[in-house]
Design an enzyme around this catalytic site. Structure first.
Site, PDB file in Angstrom:
ATOM      1  CG  ASN D  54      -9.284   0.644   0.966  1.00  0.00           C
ATOM      2  OD1 ASN D  54      -8.257   0.999   1.543  1.00  0.00           O
ATOM      3  ND2 ASN D  54      -9.374   0.516  -0.348  1.00  0.00           N
ATOM      4  CD  GLU D  56     -10.542  -3.321  -2.368  1.00  0.00           C
ATOM      5  OE1 GLU D  56     -10.718  -2.172  -2.754  1.00  0.00           O
ATOM      6  OE2 GLU D  56     -10.004  -4.196  -3.081  1.00  0.00           O
ATOM      7  CD  GLU D  67     -14.313   6.967   3.612  1.00  0.00           C
ATOM      8  OE1 GLU D  67     -13.992   5.758   3.524  1.00  0.00           O
ATOM      9  OE2 GLU D  67     -14.558   7.674   2.621  1.00  0.00           O
TER      10      GLU D  67
END
Ligand SMILES: [Zn+2]
Ligand SMILES: [Zn+2]
Ligand SMILES: [Zn+2]
Ligand SMILES: [Zn+2]
Lengths: 154, 154, 154, 154
Positions: D54, D56, D67
């Protein structure tokens, strides 16, 4: 406003009205890129209805779907518990279904409420948020115990 | 509704009222993850006001900002030309500014309208969408002539 | 890999090579909806290059731009400081510019690095992230003192 | 690279290796806001592996999940058919599941491939994209016949 009792299933009349409102909302779709109109009508626990349409952007990935528009609208007016949402498009071959992003946006406000997938003739299929997004990732998952806690290294 | 003449600059009173409405909208912020409340109030060319707040999600990247909520709300009610938007947060050290995603969302509806960045005490700084997003990518760019046209290979 | 000294401006050769790589990356664009191919090439402080292209989705707003693909790629390999990014499209009338979402995604990793906006003939215009996203909202803004602190009511 | 035959189910060894790679990728997670690390490892039909984490953003909704990072990475290198993706987090109480946005992003590249939801101890649960996103909205839906065709009024 739609009159409807607490946790009872929605009456046929209410469902019909909700679908009609999602079809009306579709008329405002700002979908100059996809030319794919979508409308949504959200029924809160207090029997208020909030409608939404897709709002696209030249940078495709910055647009917002009809369902998310309707939900954000309700939240911004102070409503955060929902009974049902109806979705309408111009496709008659199948019941229009929400994208994964909208399913996740719905799920933030509970798994056990209804989504009415409709066709232009007003016919519909009812599914729950949980059926549309099984084994979902939700608010409580963020706070589960972790085997490794990160310090903020930034 | 706010009474305001066509393409004139907004009166001080109107700006004050718009900022006040953005502060009110902030109260509905669903920001359980960031704890960072944002409110927005959008003034359409017809002098209608639409408010918005941030609506976050357990999957952080599926949330919606206050500014986008307000704009999607207006579009879903049939309003697509705007005079100004006011933004409010709880930060007093600086005027709150919109994220790049919201600047792009604003720009879809024109570059030449005003954004009022405010502080909790009601003081504000005015910038245009174009100043916030210089040399922007907009709707017309998608239709410019390309040196290589792609067939749909899928 | 591209050899390039620390905080010096990039050599003409390096810029040329970076733009060439962004044009190569463009060939992988998965843009069946917009038919608008975009490529990007990102140069890290360590002189590694990561390329990206747009990856669209049937739900338009869930796609990812070329610039964000390149940056996420670098981060996922452990690189988080950048010197420059080059962007390529098929439009020859103007230098292609990043959307607001990508400007914000770049800004997460600093305001003071370079963006090369290019044309298919390889000519380019250099701007900094800060010039593309003035008075930006960044990581530090989230932690500024707030006049009103929210308890988690959820 | 992982050696694996065509449409055969993955061997235990391959699954184990894929999960291990998703756990390695997790280490690069840029998750300073959520402190929730996620890693992913994607196996293409050609037996290439692409990993993601991830990434952010200060504007929460502009981040990218692990993903989607892995898939965008593969696409940007020319790989668009996938056998499986493994997902890892630090939560040991339940198998980590993808958000709705990622399910939709996966579905763009087919409904009939596998998602391995894992725990930090390496144990996993296999589901297909179709099981995670039933009655999905996909590329073909955009091109279905519509009862009302919109002219581009803009
Ligand atoms: Zn959607
Ligand atoms: Zn924003
Ligand atoms: Zn972009
Ligand atoms: Zn996700």
């Amino acid at each position: 406003n739609i009159k409807e009792q607490g946790s009872q299933p929605l009456s046929q009349e209410t469902v019909k009205e909700l679908i009609k409102q999602s079809q009306e909302a579709k008329k405002h779709a700002y979908c100059r890129y996809s030319k794919f109109r979508v409308g949504a009508a959200l029924l809160t626990n207090e029997n208020r209805v909030f409608t939404g349409c897709n709002v696209e952007n030249a940078c495709y990935n910055l647009g917002i779907c009809a369902e998310r528009t309707a939900i954000a609208k309700a939240v911004s007016e102070g409503y955060i518990t929902f009974k049902a949402i109806a979705i309408a498009s111009d496709v008659s071959e199948k019941f229009i279904t929400p994208c994964g992003g909208c399913r996740q946006f719905m799920r933030e406000f509970g798994s056990d409420w209804d989504v009415y997938l409709s066709k232009p003739d007003g016919s519909c299929l009812k599914m729950t948020v949980d059926e549309l997004l099984p084994v979902s990732f939700g608010p409580e998952d963020l706070y589960m115990e972790k085997v490794f806690d990160i310090d903020n290294k930034y």
